[in-house]
Design an enzyme around this catalytic site. Structure first.
Site, short mmCIF file in Angstrom:
data_model
loop_
_atom_site.label_atom_id
_atom_site.label_comp_id
_atom_site.label_asym_id
_atom_site.label_seq_id
_atom_site.Cartn_x
_atom_site.Cartn_y
_atom_site.Cartn_z
N GLY A 1 0.79 -1.23 0.00
CA GLY A 1 0.00 0.00 0.00
C GLY A 1 0.82 1.27 0.00
CB CYS A 2 4.29 2.11 0.90
SG CYS A 2 4.08 1.96 2.68
CD GLN A 3 3.50 8.15 -4.23
OE1 GLN A 3 3.25 8.73 -3.19
NE2 GLN A 3 3.62 8.78 -5.37
CB SER A 4 8.32 4.73 -1.87
OG SER A 4 8.13 6.06 -2.28
#
Length: 151
Positions: free
Chosen positions: A63-66
């Site tokens: 779920g993290c963009q990075s």
């Protein structure tokens, strides 16, 4: 010359709450939010390198963009975290949590109030996806603590 009993001692933060307060005090030294971000980035740069062989898909925080990798180990009743990211700001953000939670017992981690991150003022200047990453990071670190809680 002072005897050992007379020498002043530096008291290092021990509890999660003490570590959180120390971090907030450090961040409050900066008036400008860009200075706070630079400080967080610097924390990430100081984070112990995570071995590349641990940077595997099963250690990614979903779920993290990075890309953010999180690993943990358990020794002497304490949880130890290793983390890394392909983004400087995100690596700094996970470094905040590692600094606060690393070396604590699973029970202390599970009882920790992670809303301290809201007091940093960082969320207000993050894109919504990055702000959400803070919640995901804290949650994933608590999940690791749950895995060790019964040991």
């Amino acid at each position: 010359m002072l005897s050992p009993a007379q020498k002043p001692t530096l008291s290092l933060p021990v509890t999660i709450a003490e570590k959180q307060q120390q971090l907030l005090d450090e961040l409050n030294l900066f008036q400008d939010w860009t200075e706070r971000y630079q400080y967080v980035i610097d924390l990430g740069k100081k984070l112990a390198p995570m071995p590349e062989d641990l940077q595997t898909p099963d250690r990614l925080i979903k779920g993290c963009q990075s890309q953010v990798w999180l690993d943990s180990s358990f020794a002497d009743g304490k949880v130890n975290y290793a983390a890394d990211s392909d983004s400087l700001i995100t690596k700094g953000m996970i470094a905040l949590f590692v600094r606060v939670l690393d070396g604590q017992t699973p029970d202390d981690i599970l009882q920790a109030d992670m809303s301290f991150i809201d007091q940093t003022g960082l969320k207000e200047h993050l894109a919504p996806t990055r702000a959400n990453a803070l919640t995901l990071m804290a949650g994933q670190m608590k999940q690791h603590a749950i895995a060790f809680a019964g040991k």
